[in-house]
Design a protein around this motif. Structure first.
Motif, short mmCIF file in Angstrom:
data_model
loop_
_atom_site.label_atom_id
_atom_site.label_comp_id
_atom_site.label_asym_id
_atom_site.label_seq_id
_atom_site.Cartn_x
_atom_site.Cartn_y
_atom_site.Cartn_z
N ILE A 24 -7.14 -4.52 -9.26
CA ILE A 24 -6.01 -4.53 -8.42
C ILE A 24 -6.20 -3.43 -7.49
O ILE A 24 -6.47 -2.14 -7.87
CB ILE A 24 -4.78 -4.82 -9.29
N GLY A 25 -5.45 -3.56 -6.25
CA GLY A 25 -5.61 -2.40 -5.39
C GLY A 25 -4.15 -1.66 -5.31
O GLY A 25 -3.22 -2.05 -6.15
N ILE A 26 -4.02 -0.76 -4.50
CA ILE A 26 -2.84 0.11 -4.27
C ILE A 26 -1.49 -0.61 -4.03
O ILE A 26 -0.47 -0.30 -4.71
CB ILE A 26 -2.99 1.16 -3.14
N ASP A 27 -1.70 -1.78 -3.08
CA ASP A 27 -0.46 -2.44 -2.91
C ASP A 27 0.08 -3.39 -4.05
O ASP A 27 1.41 -3.19 -4.47
CB ASP A 27 -0.65 -3.59 -1.83
N GLU A 28 -0.68 -3.98 -5.00
CA GLU A 28 -0.39 -4.56 -6.08
C GLU A 28 0.13 -3.59 -7.16
O GLU A 28 1.12 -3.78 -7.71
CB GLU A 28 -1.62 -5.12 -6.69
N VAL A 29 -0.55 -2.44 -7.23
CA VAL A 29 0.11 -1.45 -8.03
C VAL A 29 1.34 -0.83 -7.62
O VAL A 29 2.18 -0.88 -8.56
CB VAL A 29 -0.92 -0.19 -8.12
N GLN A 30 1.53 -0.75 -6.53
CA GLN A 30 2.91 -0.45 -6.00
C GLN A 30 3.99 -1.35 -6.26
O GLN A 30 4.78 -0.94 -6.89
CB GLN A 30 2.82 -0.17 -4.41
N ARG A 31 3.60 -2.64 -6.20
CA ARG A 31 4.56 -3.68 -6.60
C ARG A 31 4.80 -3.71 -7.97
O ARG A 31 6.08 -3.81 -8.39
CB ARG A 31 4.10 -4.91 -5.99
N CYS A 32 3.92 -3.53 -8.63
CA CYS A 32 3.99 -3.58 -10.28
C CYS A 32 4.78 -2.42 -10.59
O CYS A 32 5.58 -2.83 -11.72
CB CYS A 32 2.68 -3.45 -11.12
N LEU A 33 4.52 -1.39 -10.48
CA LEU A 33 5.29 -0.24 -10.83
C LEU A 33 6.70 0.03 -10.01
O LEU A 33 7.45 0.99 -10.54
CB LEU A 33 4.40 1.19 -10.51
N ASN A 34 6.76 -0.92 -8.99
CA ASN A 34 8.18 -0.69 -8.15
C ASN A 34 8.37 0.90 -7.83
O ASN A 34 9.36 1.52 -7.91
CB ASN A 34 9.22 -1.32 -9.03
N ARG A 35 7.24 1.43 -7.23
CA ARG A 35 7.30 2.74 -6.68
C ARG A 35 6.84 2.69 -5.08
O ARG A 35 6.02 1.88 -4.82
CB ARG A 35 6.42 3.53 -7.50
N SER A 36 7.05 3.71 -4.43
CA SER A 36 6.60 3.73 -3.10
C SER A 36 4.94 3.78 -2.93
O SER A 36 4.56 4.51 -4.23
CB SER A 36 7.19 4.79 -2.39
N ARG A 37 4.52 3.65 -1.99
CA ARG A 37 2.96 3.81 -1.72
C ARG A 37 2.77 5.29 -2.01
O ARG A 37 1.61 5.52 -2.55
CB ARG A 37 2.62 3.19 -0.37
N ALA A 38 3.45 6.14 -1.27
CA ALA A 38 3.12 7.63 -1.48
C ALA A 38 3.44 8.09 -2.85
O ALA A 38 2.29 8.96 -3.46
CB ALA A 38 4.17 8.46 -0.78
#
Length: 146
Positions: A24-38
């Motif tokens: 999975i890519g950064i965008d999916e990780v961001q959604r999974c962890l409920n954290r900002s892209r930064a």
């Protein structure tokens, strides 16, 4: 046949990246962890001087990259480990979900179907005589005597 990650603790679902083995890519990780892209980039184990730094248990470790321009991809189990061990998200589970089939998967499916048809035809042919002479003998034996 692809898959994704679903984290029970955050109730987020991430489809698999097209370029790997359920990665999975950064965008999916961001959604999974409920954290900002930064935040995700801050969590990630990267180093400008080292393309593939050694495993760091306090960081989110991406998969092996062969070029600096390659996107960061993560295995769902690594994201789950990071969420559980570092972010302290309780009850983290990873569930592999089916993703829409790709052109490659469709092609492989049609090849498999054709191979099965060929196997079926070969199985049927095994019971049949192969030479003209044996066919005649088989035909003569099958007819009742006059």
């Amino acid at each position: 046949m692809g898959g994704g990650a679903q984290f029970t603790g955050t109730q987020a679902e991430a489809p698999a990246g097209e370029s790997g083995d359920n990665l999975i890519g950064i965008d999916e990780v961001q959604r999974c962890l409920n954290r900002s892209r930064a935040s995700v980039y801050r969590y990630t184990n990267t180093d400008p001087r080292n393309l593939n730094p050694p495993f760091n248990p306090r960081k989110l470790n991406p998969e092996y990259r062969s070029d600096q321009k390659d996107p960061l991809l993560f295995h769902p189990n690594e994201v789950a480990r990071f969420a559980r061990d570092v972010l302290r998200i309780k009850e983290v589970t990873v569930e592999v979900l089916n993703s829409p089939s790709t052109a490659t998967q469709q092609l492989l499916g049609s090849i498999l179907e054709e191979l099965r048809a060929i196997r079926g035809l070969l199985s049927e042919a095994e019971g049949r005589p192969t030479s003209l002479e044996s066919r005649r003998e088989h035909h003569d034996q099958a007819r009742p005597a006059a």
